[in-house]
Design a protein around this motif. Structure first.
Motif, PDB file in Angstrom:
ATOM      1  N   ILE A 183      84.101  12.438  20.976  1.00 27.59           N
ATOM      2  CA  ILE A 183      84.842  12.748  22.206  1.00 27.59           C
ATOM      3  C   ILE A 183      84.449  11.762  23.296  1.00 27.59           C
ATOM      4  O   ILE A 183      83.291  11.720  23.713  1.00 27.59           O
ATOM      5  CB  ILE A 183      84.552  14.198  22.650  1.00 27.59           C
ATOM      6  CG1 ILE A 183      84.959  15.185  21.548  1.00 27.59           C
ATOM      7  CG2 ILE A 183      85.285  14.514  23.950  1.00 27.59           C
ATOM      8  CD1 ILE A 183      84.484  16.615  21.787  1.00 27.59           C
ATOM      9  N   ARG A 184      85.427  10.986  23.765  1.00 31.01           N
ATOM     10  CA  ARG A 184      85.142  10.041  24.856  1.00 31.01           C
ATOM     11  C   ARG A 184      85.410  10.658  26.215  1.00 31.01           C
ATOM     12  O   ARG A 184      84.951  10.154  27.231  1.00 31.01           O
ATOM     13  CB  ARG A 184      85.898   8.741  24.681  1.00 31.01           C
ATOM     14  CG  ARG A 184      87.383   8.815  24.620  1.00 31.01           C
ATOM     15  CD  ARG A 184      88.011   7.423  24.464  1.00 31.01           C
ATOM     16  NE  ARG A 184      87.699   6.575  25.597  1.00 31.01           N
ATOM     17  CZ  ARG A 184      87.633   5.239  25.563  1.00 31.01           C
ATOM     18  NH1 ARG A 184      87.854   4.611  24.426  1.00 31.01           N
ATOM     19  NH2 ARG A 184      87.377   4.541  26.649  1.00 31.01           N
ATOM     20  N   ASP A 185      86.169  11.758  26.274  1.00 33.44           N
ATOM     21  CA  ASP A 185      86.377  12.521  27.501  1.00 33.44           C
ATOM     22  C   ASP A 185      87.251  13.722  27.185  1.00 33.44           C
ATOM     23  O   ASP A 185      87.919  13.765  26.153  1.00 33.44           O
ATOM     24  CB  ASP A 185      87.048  11.666  28.584  1.00 33.44           C
ATOM     25  CG  ASP A 185      86.887  12.243  30.002  1.00 33.44           C
ATOM     26  OD1 ASP A 185      86.142  13.234  30.161  1.00 33.44           O
ATOM     27  OD2 ASP A 185      87.494  11.713  30.938  1.00 33.44           O
ATOM     28  N   ASP A 186      87.237  14.709  28.074  1.00 33.01           N
ATOM     29  CA  ASP A 186      88.220  15.790  27.988  1.00 33.01           C
ATOM     30  C   ASP A 186      89.128  15.699  29.211  1.00 33.01           C
ATOM     31  O   ASP A 186      88.763  15.111  30.228  1.00 33.01           O
ATOM     32  CB  ASP A 186      87.570  17.165  27.848  1.00 33.01           C
ATOM     33  CG  ASP A 186      86.657  17.543  29.001  1.00 33.01           C
ATOM     34  OD1 ASP A 186      86.208  16.653  29.756  1.00 33.01           O
ATOM     35  OD2 ASP A 186      86.358  18.741  29.159  1.00 33.01           O
ATOM     36  N   HIS A 238      82.934  23.513  28.612  1.00 29.70           N
ATOM     37  CA  HIS A 238      82.120  22.345  28.340  1.00 29.70           C
ATOM     38  C   HIS A 238      82.045  21.413  29.541  1.00 29.70           C
ATOM     39  O   HIS A 238      83.012  21.251  30.277  1.00 29.70           O
ATOM     40  CB  HIS A 238      82.702  21.555  27.172  1.00 29.70           C
ATOM     41  CG  HIS A 238      82.762  22.313  25.882  1.00 29.70           C
ATOM     42  ND1 HIS A 238      83.466  23.483  25.731  1.00 29.70           N
ATOM     43  CD2 HIS A 238      82.208  22.051  24.664  1.00 29.70           C
ATOM     44  CE1 HIS A 238      83.342  23.911  24.482  1.00 29.70           C
ATOM     45  NE2 HIS A 238      82.590  23.070  23.824  1.00 29.70           N
ATOM     46  N   LEU A 239      80.887  20.772  29.688  1.00 26.61           N
ATOM     47  CA  LEU A 239      80.715  19.697  30.654  1.00 26.61           C
ATOM     48  C   LEU A 239      80.504  18.415  29.876  1.00 26.61           C
ATOM     49  O   LEU A 239      79.566  18.299  29.071  1.00 26.61           O
ATOM     50  CB  LEU A 239      79.513  19.964  31.564  1.00 26.61           C
ATOM     51  CG  LEU A 239      79.182  18.869  32.584  1.00 26.61           C
ATOM     52  CD1 LEU A 239      80.341  18.645  33.544  1.00 26.61           C
ATOM     53  CD2 LEU A 239      77.911  19.217  33.361  1.00 26.61           C
ATOM     54  N   ASP A 293      77.512  18.803  27.117  1.00 29.11           N
ATOM     55  CA  ASP A 293      77.817  19.646  25.961  1.00 29.11           C
ATOM     56  C   ASP A 293      78.618  18.928  24.894  1.00 29.11           C
ATOM     57  O   ASP A 293      78.830  19.465  23.802  1.00 29.11           O
ATOM     58  CB  ASP A 293      78.590  20.888  26.415  1.00 29.11           C
ATOM     59  CG  ASP A 293      77.875  21.623  27.531  1.00 29.11           C
ATOM     60  OD1 ASP A 293      76.680  21.917  27.366  1.00 29.11           O
ATOM     61  OD2 ASP A 293      78.495  21.884  28.579  1.00 29.11           O
ATOM     62  N   MET A 294      79.086  17.744  25.198  1.00 26.71           N
ATOM     63  CA  MET A 294      79.813  16.917  24.231  1.00 26.71           C
ATOM     64  C   MET A 294      79.785  15.486  24.721  1.00 26.71           C
ATOM     65  O   MET A 294      79.659  15.227  25.921  1.00 26.71           O
ATOM     66  CB  MET A 294      81.258  17.407  24.083  1.00 26.71           C
ATOM     67  CG  MET A 294      82.013  17.466  25.393  1.00 26.71           C
ATOM     68  SD  MET A 294      83.634  18.217  25.189  1.00 26.71           S
ATOM     69  CE  MET A 294      84.186  18.265  26.906  1.00 26.71           C
ATOM     70  N   ASN A 295      79.909  14.561  23.770  1.00 30.94           N
ATOM     71  CA  ASN A 295      79.919  13.139  24.118  1.00 30.94           C
ATOM     72  C   ASN A 295      80.553  12.359  22.976  1.00 30.94           C
ATOM     73  O   ASN A 295      81.127  12.942  22.048  1.00 30.94           O
ATOM     74  CB  ASN A 295      78.501  12.645  24.444  1.00 30.94           C
ATOM     75  CG  ASN A 295      77.523  12.885  23.304  1.00 30.94           C
ATOM     76  OD1 ASN A 295      77.874  12.768  22.130  1.00 30.94           O
ATOM     77  ND2 ASN A 295      76.281  13.219  23.639  1.00 30.94           N
ATOM     78  N   ALA A 296      80.446  11.045  23.048  1.00 29.46           N
ATOM     79  CA  ALA A 296      81.101  10.188  22.066  1.00 29.46           C
ATOM     80  C   ALA A 296      80.528  10.331  20.670  1.00 29.46           C
ATOM     81  O   ALA A 296      81.119   9.832  19.699  1.00 29.46           O
ATOM     82  CB  ALA A 296      81.015   8.726  22.519  1.00 29.46           C
TER      83      ALA A 296
END
Length: 367
Positions: free
Chosen positions: A95-98, A242-243, A247-250
């Protein structure tokens, strides 16, 4: 590095906002106090300056078909006046962004338009990347915030207040619906989405800088509580939102981050990262993001180790004291085998193992 300031910066300072650096901006972390601001949103209404976030407009032929190449969610499931939450991916499915995608319908017989709201920390990189992908397809990508204001009005009294200010009933505006409103005393129409980041009902409003300052003062005069980043974080964490970068990243896939519902592999369209996600769906994730409740009053923070039988098995991504539940809560990545609700774990806090339990998310859901 010089921090950017929003058009509401001085009003926030004048209102007692304590300013801190955030994603390259100087933003208010709190006003009257985190607990008071949090409860104002849960029980009445609060407002947030979110003008640091990016707002882009894509316009041209078949904009949903073009943007579909970048996101795993079927954009044709939404129509004009509707919106959806989704993610931008890299080739490995990370995930590169939401972002939120708003369908603005037809501009004319040959062109349509979408509005995208993207995170502040990723705004510059996202904008450049989206332009690189969309402009060859004949779309224009423009920054429609352009020095203006993005304001979030959140809480059970938010929509009634907007109805009073606009003179319109919003009962027909569903969650993730959007429309343009004319608000009393403002010079320009206001793009209004029934969206937010608190777990409460409310709206996000895109305004010119002058109209944004006017509306902030109008809302203050009506007793709306200004709220900072601190309350925004406790509110979103109670709602298990999520932030990005926490909580998530690439390096995390939607399946690992509990966002598998955003991935529509049944649609025929290709998109960046599809092959990697097909493989991930077939094998299943080795880790999952879970909700934790901790015993006692110790608070788990970002990067604290998660333990099972004394061994480190995972890591906390976000944690706080929940003002609504009056207990510590956290999100954490753990092995899939330990992600079942009811699993007993612990979190290492200041050298001590604090008991924790995997619980159902979200921690709080409005009635």
């Amino acid at each position: 590095m010089t921090l950017q300031r929003t058009p509401l910066h001085q009003l926030c300072r004048d209102g007692g906002g304590r300013m801190v650096p955030f994603a390259g901006w100087e933003m208010p972390v709190q006003f009257s106090g985190l607990i008071q601001e949090h409860k104002a949103v849960r029980e009445q209404v609060g407002m947030f300056d979110i003008s640091h976030m990016g707002v882009l407009r894509l316009e041209g032929p078949n904009p949903k078909d073009a943007l579909q190449q970048l996101v795993p969610s079927d954009l044709h499931r939404i129509g004009p006046g509707e919106a959806c939450y989704t993610v931008l991916l890299n080739e490995s499915g990370g995930i590169r962004d939401d972002l939120i995608v708003y369908d603005c319908g037809a501009v004319d017989a040959e062109r349509g338009a979408l509005v995208l709201v993207i995170n502040a920390a990723c705004a510059e990189a996202d904008t450049a990347w989206i332009r690189d992908q969309m402009e060859p397809a004949g779309l224009t990508v423009s920054d429609i915030k352009a020095g203006g204001v993005l304001l979030a009005l959140q809480g059970p009294q938010a929509i009634p207040l907007l109805e009073e200010l606009s003179g319109e009933s919003l009962s027909g505006l569903p969650r993730f619906g959007h429309r343009t409103l004319s608000l009393k005393g403002l010079a320009h129409p206001v793009f209004t989405g029934r969206t937010g980041y608190t777990g409460e009902d409310g709206a996000e409003l895109l305004l010119t800088d002058d109209d944004g300052r006017k509306l902030w003062q109008v809302l203050l005069d009506r007793g709306v509580s200004p709220c900072g980043l601190g309350a925004r974080d406790t509110l979103r964490l109670e709602a298990a939102m999520h932030l990005y970068s926490m909580d998530m990243n690439a390096d995390t896939t939607p399946f690992e981050a509990g966002l598998g519902w955003l991935v529509h592999l049944e649609m025929p369209a290709d998109f960046v990262g599809r092959q990697a996600l097909e493989q991930a769906a077939a094998s299943g994730p080795s880790k999952r993001l879970v909700g934790l409740k901790l015993q006692g009053r110790a608070i788990a923070r970002h990067d604290y180790p998660v333990l099972h039988n004394g061994e480190t098995v995972g890591v906390v991504t976000s944690g706080t004291w929940s003002p609504t539940l009056e207990e510590p809560i956290a999100l954490a990545y753990v092995p899939t085998a330990l992600a079942k609700i009811g699993t007993e774990l612990s979190v290492e806090i200041r050298g001590k193992a604090q008991p924790a339990c995997v619980v159902k998310r979200p921690f709080y859901r409005r009635s």
